[in-house]
Scaffold this motif. Structure first.
Motif, short mmCIF file in Angstrom:
data_model
loop_
_atom_site.label_atom_id
_atom_site.label_comp_id
_atom_site.label_asym_id
_atom_site.label_seq_id
_atom_site.Cartn_x
_atom_site.Cartn_y
_atom_site.Cartn_z
N ILE A 1 0.86 -1.20 0.00
CA ILE A 1 0.00 0.00 0.00
C ILE A 1 0.88 1.24 0.00
CG2 ILE A 1 -1.71 1.34 1.30
CD1 ILE A 1 -2.60 -1.34 2.57
N LEU B 1 -9.97 1.40 2.31
CA LEU B 1 -9.28 0.14 2.02
C LEU B 1 -9.88 -0.94 2.90
CD1 LEU B 1 -5.48 1.18 2.07
CD2 LEU B 1 -7.11 1.35 0.20
N SER B 2 -10.23 -2.08 2.33
CA SER B 2 -10.65 -3.19 3.18
C SER B 2 -10.19 -4.51 2.59
CB SER B 2 -12.17 -3.18 3.36
OG SER B 2 -12.81 -3.25 2.12
N LYS C 1 -5.06 -8.04 1.80
CA LYS C 1 -4.32 -9.11 2.47
C LYS C 1 -3.19 -9.56 1.55
CE LYS C 1 -8.25 -11.18 2.87
NZ LYS C 1 -9.40 -12.05 3.16
N TYR D 1 3.25 -0.11 4.84
CA TYR D 1 2.15 0.66 4.25
C TYR D 1 2.53 2.12 4.41
CZ TYR D 1 -0.56 -3.62 5.38
OH TYR D 1 -1.02 -4.90 5.50
N CYS E 1 1.23 6.13 3.66
CA CYS E 1 0.20 7.06 3.20
C CYS E 1 0.66 8.48 3.48
CB CYS E 1 -1.11 6.89 3.97
SG CYS E 1 -1.88 5.28 3.85
N TYR F 1 -5.03 0.71 8.09
CA TYR F 1 -3.78 0.69 7.34
C TYR F 1 -3.03 1.96 7.72
CZ TYR F 1 -6.42 -3.01 5.18
OH TYR F 1 -7.15 -4.14 5.01
N CYS F 2 -2.66 2.79 6.78
CA CYS F 2 -1.95 4.01 7.16
C CYS F 2 -2.78 5.25 6.89
CB CYS F 2 -0.62 4.06 6.40
SG CYS F 2 -0.82 3.74 4.64
N VAL G 1 4.51 -3.77 9.00
CA VAL G 1 3.77 -4.98 9.31
C VAL G 1 4.78 -6.13 9.43
CG1 VAL G 1 1.94 -6.53 8.49
CG2 VAL G 1 1.87 -4.09 7.92
#
Ligand SMILES: *[C@@H]1O[C@H](CO)[C@@H](O)[C@H](O)[C@H]1NC(C)=O
Ligand SMILES: *[C@@H]1O[C@H](CO)[C@@H](O)[C@H](O)[C@H]1NC(C)=O
Ligand SMILES: *[C@@H]1O[C@H](CO)[C@@H](O)[C@H](O)[C@H]1NC(C)=O
Ligand SMILES: *[C@@H]1O[C@H](CO)[C@@H](O)[C@H](O)[C@H]1NC(C)=O
Ligand SMILES: *[C@@H]1O[C@H](CO)[C@@H](O)[C@H](O)[C@H]1NC(C)=O
Length: 455
Positions: A341, A356-357, A360, A371, A373, A384-385, A407
């Motif tokens: 991401i 975002l969902s 994975k 990730y 952002c 996430y970020c 992560v």
């Protein structure tokens, strides 16, 4: 609290409807069947002087056949090897079709477009056998380090049309672009180009388009939307060693909305999806990117509004709003260097409504992934970020510098299947003839083509 949640729920629901209101699948494509066009007239190029000897230029024959069938009928390029030395523009035409059952080999060297089809209405370009092809012999340019040759196919200002069951091979330049078209369907196609940038698969900037069941091998755009565009559905795409699917590059006065990509399989490409700009203005809204599988890609989700490969365009940035990214599985090459991401929005035009969902994904090397952002807001809870911030109170969204989440464990359920045809190495470089493939029977794991293959 309850009313706050309710507001969010309602907003989210209506946004989903807005993003999906673009279900144009039943309203695109030609208006007349091939059978009824055939009943009006057929214009076989071999009746107009074309010879299937792989050497004689068919352009005069094709122009004459088009002139006779453009008011209704089917121009036929029958099975056989045909040479095209002089490019052909087919302008206008109503209730007509171009049946490509043979192979067109490029023999001329001019720039431009080998076949330029424009201003037509109720049109179909297809192969009745699934064997029709254009062979661009782009390697003859590429081995000289040149991308100056022609595109294979360009459509402009076409309305109510389809292109299907044909194969495009080794374009000297882009393979297929569609601009300013309306109500088109493109499906059951293979594009196989050289392993180089500048050899785009499909580029589209149009309204009401359904593009599905396409395989692209190259090293640039797989199926890419440019501005302006509205109501485009792209599904069941196999980027079989490519640059990957994208949006952009986006410049000034961008106007893109209601774009859905789903069931996209990406193998050994630059990215699974990229939105690219650098400065600029205008908006992109209501984008859905769902059910993506990737393996061996450098980037996965890559929103980059400071994309260094384009020069900066005046403006504070293209405003992205309501970007829903759902259900991505698989692996990326190196999650520490290029995590799955990356959302770098314009500092002075932060992205809003990025959701975002079920992302994975896990790394193929090392044991962490990142990730990243910046200036990216979600209307739901931060994940996430992303930063949460609905703007409900009318607050301005402020830009923020990159937030990185590291992560350290693979998300459960990241594993995803591969396609049996994945290229182990890019056998088709830029210096030798690229063979013409057959159209595969699947473009996304576990699915067959939405419409039956020809032949
Ligand atoms: C590539 O270069 C060779 C040698 O200069 C030349 O003969 C050939 O025509 C060039 N190919 C194209 C497609 O321009
Ligand atoms: C964006 O495009 C739509 C058509 O797709 C048009 O109706 C609208 O006016 C355009 N908006 C701007 C700001 O150009
Ligand atoms: C997620 O995508 C996979 C294909 O990669 C699909 O099989 C699955 O049904 C999708 N899940 C949901 C909840 O849509
Ligand atoms: C998210 O919030 C912005 C305002 O900050 C609003 O314009 C947008 O429509 C919202 N999007 C969604 C998906 O709710
Ligand atoms: C992917 O590309 C390779 C090389 O072109 C080819 O051998 C393979 O058949 C392709 N996969 C499919 C499903 O067509």
């Amino acid at each position: 609290m309850l009313s706050h949640l309710l507001t969010l729920a309602i907003t989210a629901t209506s946004a989903l409807v807005a993003a999906q209101s673009a279900d144009i699948r039943d309203s695109v494509g030609p208006l007349t069947t091939i059978a009824s066009k055939t009943a009006v007239r057929t214009c076989d190029i071999t009746d107009y002087g074309a010879v299937a000897d792989g050497q004689t230029d068919i352009s005069d024959a094709l122009n004459s056949a088009f002139a006779d069938c453009k008011a209704g009928g089917v121009v036929v390029i029958p099975d056989g090897d045909f040479a095209l030395a002089t490019w052909v523009t087919m302008n206008g035409g109503t209730a007509w079709a171009l049946q490509l059952d043979g192979t067109i080999y490029r023999t001329g060297t001019g720039g431009g477009n080998m076949l330029f089809i424009e201003h037509g209405y109720d049109f179909e370009l297809f192969s009745s056998t699934g064997k029709g092809a254009m062979q661009g012999y782009g390697y003859e340019f590429h081995l000289n380090g040149s991308l100056t040759g022609p595109r294979l196919l360009r459509f402009a200002k076409m309305t109510s049309f389809a292109v299907h069951d044909i194969v495009l091979v080794d374009s000297p330049s882009f393979h297929f672009s569609m601009d300013t078209c309306d109500s088109g369907e493109v499906y059951n196609m293979v594009i196989r180009g050289g392993n180089s940038g500048g050899l785009d698969g499909i580029d589209v900037w149009s309204t009401n388009m359904w593009i599905h069941d396409i395989e692209v091998t190259n090293k640039d755009e797989c199926v890419t939307v440019k501005s302006p565009a509205k109501n485009i559905i792209v599904e069941q795409i196999y980027c079989n060693w490519s640059g990957g699917c994208a949006m952009g590059s986006l410049g000034g006065n961008v106007n893109v909305s209601a774009i859905t990509y789903q069931n996209i399989y990406t193998w050994t490409s630059n990215q699974m999806y990229m939105i690219k700009s650098n400065g600029g203005s205008g908006t992109v809204s209501d984008v859905v990117l769902e059910n993506f599988i990737g393996h061996g890609n450098a980037y996965s989700l890559d929103i980059d509004q400071y994309w260094s490969s384009m020069s900066t365009v005046p403006g504070s940035g293209v405003q992205l709003n309501n970007i829903q990214v759902t259900n991505w599985t698989g692996t990326e090459t190196d999650g520490s260097r290029r995590g799955p991401i990356k959302i770098i929005c314009a500092y002075d035009a932060p992205c809003t409504g990025v959701d975002l969902s079920d992302i994975k994904m896990w790394t193929e090397s090392g044991d962490i992934q990142k990730y990243v952002c910046s200036s990216a807001y979600t209307n739901s809870s931060s994940a996430y970020c992303l930063s949460s911030g609905s703007g409900e109170d009318g607050e301005q969204h402020a830009g923020f510098d990159a937030a990185t989440v590291t992560v350290t464990a693979a998300p459960s359920g990241y594993e995803a299947t591969t396609m049996p045809g994945d290229l182990a190495t890019h056998s088709w470089g830029t210096t030798a003839e690229i063979p013409i493939p057959t159209i595969p029977s699947s473009f996304f794991p576990g699915t067959g083509p939405i419409k039956a293959l020809a032949g």
